[in-house]
Design a protein around this motif. Structure first.
Motif, PDB file in Angstrom:
ATOM      1  N   ARG A 230       1.389  -0.687   0.221  1.00 24.68           N
ATOM      2  CA  ARG A 230       0.014   0.412  -0.190  1.00 24.68           C
ATOM      3  C   ARG A 230       1.005   0.917   0.105  1.00 24.68           C
ATOM      4  O   ARG A 230       2.236   1.807   0.689  1.00 24.68           O
ATOM      5  CB  ARG A 230      -0.673  -0.221   1.588  1.00 24.68           C
ATOM      6  CG  ARG A 230      -1.898  -1.198   1.151  1.00 24.68           C
ATOM      7  CD  ARG A 230      -2.345  -0.719   2.341  1.00 24.68           C
ATOM      8  NE  ARG A 230      -3.666  -2.259   1.759  1.00 24.68           N
ATOM      9  CZ  ARG A 230      -5.163  -2.380   1.339  1.00 24.68           C
ATOM     10  NH1 ARG A 230      -5.178  -0.803   0.949  1.00 24.68           N
ATOM     11  NH2 ARG A 230      -5.720  -3.399   1.433  1.00 24.68           N
TER      12      ARG A 230
ATOM     13  N   TRP B 242       0.977   5.848  -0.302  1.00 27.27           N
ATOM     14  CA  TRP B 242       0.799   6.614   0.077  1.00 27.27           C
ATOM     15  C   TRP B 242       1.200   7.826  -1.018  1.00 27.27           C
ATOM     16  O   TRP B 242       2.286   8.174  -0.368  1.00 27.27           O
ATOM     17  CB  TRP B 242       0.339   7.147   1.350  1.00 27.27           C
ATOM     18  CG  TRP B 242      -0.737   6.162   2.149  1.00 27.27           C
ATOM     19  CD1 TRP B 242      -2.385   6.397   2.086  1.00 27.27           C
ATOM     20  CD2 TRP B 242      -0.175   4.631   3.016  1.00 27.27           C
ATOM     21  NE1 TRP B 242      -3.146   5.728   3.026  1.00 27.27           N
ATOM     22  CE2 TRP B 242      -1.770   4.360   2.897  1.00 27.27           C
ATOM     23  CE3 TRP B 242       0.013   4.225   3.261  1.00 27.27           C
ATOM     24  CZ2 TRP B 242      -2.048   3.400   3.878  1.00 27.27           C
ATOM     25  CZ3 TRP B 242       0.405   3.310   3.684  1.00 27.27           C
ATOM     26  CH2 TRP B 242      -0.788   2.683   4.368  1.00 27.27           C
TER      27      TRP B 242
ATOM     28  N   HIS C  91      -3.720   7.688  -2.501  1.00 27.47           N
ATOM     29  CA  HIS C  91      -3.476   6.381  -2.160  1.00 27.47           C
ATOM     30  C   HIS C  91      -3.383   4.634  -2.737  1.00 27.47           C
ATOM     31  O   HIS C  91      -4.651   4.930  -3.482  1.00 27.47           O
ATOM     32  CB  HIS C  91      -4.384   6.151  -0.733  1.00 27.47           C
ATOM     33  CG  HIS C  91      -4.417   4.704  -0.218  1.00 27.47           C
ATOM     34  ND1 HIS C  91      -5.429   3.306  -0.441  1.00 27.47           N
ATOM     35  CD2 HIS C  91      -3.632   3.878   0.532  1.00 27.47           C
ATOM     36  CE1 HIS C  91      -5.387   2.312   0.164  1.00 27.47           C
ATOM     37  NE2 HIS C  91      -3.853   2.590   0.534  1.00 27.47           N
TER      38      HIS C  91
ATOM     39  N   ALA D  69      -7.173   9.863  -1.514  1.00 27.43           N
ATOM     40  CA  ALA D  69      -7.927   9.568   0.297  1.00 27.43           C
ATOM     41  C   ALA D  69      -8.390  10.761   0.959  1.00 27.43           C
ATOM     42  O   ALA D  69      -9.625  10.370   1.587  1.00 27.43           O
ATOM     43  CB  ALA D  69      -6.891   8.321   0.753  1.00 27.43           C
TER      44      ALA D  69
ATOM     45  N   ALA E  90      -5.937   0.416   6.476  1.00 26.19           N
ATOM     46  CA  ALA E  90      -5.972   0.729   6.306  1.00 26.19           C
ATOM     47  C   ALA E  90      -7.285   1.043   4.599  1.00 26.19           C
ATOM     48  O   ALA E  90      -7.169   2.616   3.764  1.00 26.19           O
ATOM     49  CB  ALA E  90      -5.426  -0.185   4.453  1.00 26.19           C
TER      50      ALA E  90
ATOM     51  N   THR F 296      -8.641   6.010   3.917  1.00 21.80           N
ATOM     52  CA  THR F 296      -9.351   6.063   2.368  1.00 21.80           C
ATOM     53  C   THR F 296      -9.866   7.002   2.688  1.00 21.80           C
ATOM     54  O   THR F 296     -10.891   7.782   2.524  1.00 21.80           O
ATOM     55  CB  THR F 296      -9.517   5.390   1.939  1.00 21.80           C
ATOM     56  OG1 THR F 296     -10.877   4.647   2.243  1.00 21.80           O
ATOM     57  CG2 THR F 296      -8.554   4.126   1.178  1.00 21.80           C
TER      58      THR F 296
END
Lengths: 85, 213
Positions: free
Chosen positions: A54, A56, A65, A76, B10, B14
């Motif tokens: 993941r 960012w 993201h 995001a 996670a 968002t």
């Protein structure tokens, strides 16, 4: 290029042209995986409990993201503000 | 061991609060840092210098021109004082291991600051009237004493003379240079001890200041 490590071997970076790159050998080789929507200011990454990378990235449009290893990014955190001091 | 982040955390990231991010320069055309008070605009962050996602708590932290922000809450929360965080790195809090199942103490989350040395430039740097230290000529510098006897944590400092008279402590490796500065800027002189050795107390480099931001 701004860079960050998700683990000791996996590094991510975002270039001035907003392209996102990944290295899986601690920075020796890099591959372009995707692109964010605007020039970046910072990047960070982590591996989730499913083993997915993941990423960012802070850009002029907010924090973007990626949950698929950098192939696609969504915003995001959009660009308005509200802060508790 | 790879850094792990839960899928739920996670996902939470968002849907978090909003912010504006401007990739502008850190100084004005006149050279003064704009790190005093955020202007009354829709962007409270200035520009972002660094960021981190905490795998344990799901936080997304932004190190910005105006301080450290947690943007994983709605609204975003300012964690630090107004300070231009030009550099930033997140050291993940320690996690319990099978051998030590007791959770670690709650981290300060950026709310407390500890001065580790006196080499950092105060937040007044760049403002009118501020002069940067001239290391070549110590007597000509304003030399703001960040770490004073009144503000230093006495729990670990004991009677360490390096914290007296408003004089900051220095790491041992820089002691020779600091003693030179003491001669030029302070009336304090080392105490004589029975052993004629170094004064008792904590190692000067361990005498640090911790304060609430």
């Amino acid at each position: 290029m701004f860079t960050a490590f998700a683990d000791p071997r996996t590094a991510v970076g975002v270039a001035p042209d907003s392209t996102v790159h990944i290295s899986r050998d601690a920075g020796n080789a890099w591959e372009q995986t995707g692109k964010v929507s605007a020039p970046a200011a910072a990047i960070t990454a982590a591996v989730d409990d499913g083993g997915e990378l993941r990423i960012w990235v802070t850009t002029d449009n907010g924090v973007e993201h990626s949950a698929d290893g950098g192939a696609a990014f969504n915003t995001a955190i959009p660009t308005t503000s509200s802060v508790v001091r | 061991m790879p850094r792990m982040i839960s899928t739920r955390a996670a996902q939470a990231l968002t849907g978090v609060a909003a912010l504006a991010l401007l990739a502008t320069a850190c100084t004005s055309p006149g050279g003064a840092a704009q790190n005093s008070t955020p202007p009354a605009t829709r962007n409270p962050f200035g520009h972002v210098h660094g960021m981190a996602a905490d795998p344990d708590t799901g936080q997304v932290l932004l190190a910005t021109h105006y301080g450290l922000f947690d943007v994983s809450t709605e609204p975003a929360e300012k964690l630090s004082p107004t300070i231009d965080l030009m550099g930033f790195a997140w050291a993940s809090p320690p996690r319990p291991t099978p051998a030590t199942s007791t959770p670690p103490a709650t981290p300060a989350q950026g709310r407390t600051c500890r001065t580790l040395s006196v080499s950092s430039i105060p937040t007044t740097a760049g403002k009118p009237g501020h002069r940067f230290p001239d290391r070549a000529n110590p007597t000509s510098t304003p030399w703001p004493p960040h770490e004073t006897a009144s503000s230093a944590s006495t729990a670990n400092c004991g009677s360490a003379p390096m914290a007296r008279n408003g004089v900051p402590s220095r790491p041992p490796s820089n002691r020779w240079r600091w003693q030179d500065r003491l001669k030029a800027t302070s009336s304090w002189r080392p105490q004589k001890t029975a052993s004629n050795g170094p004064p008792t107390g904590a190692t000067p480099g361990h005498c640090r200041t911790e304060r609430r931001c």
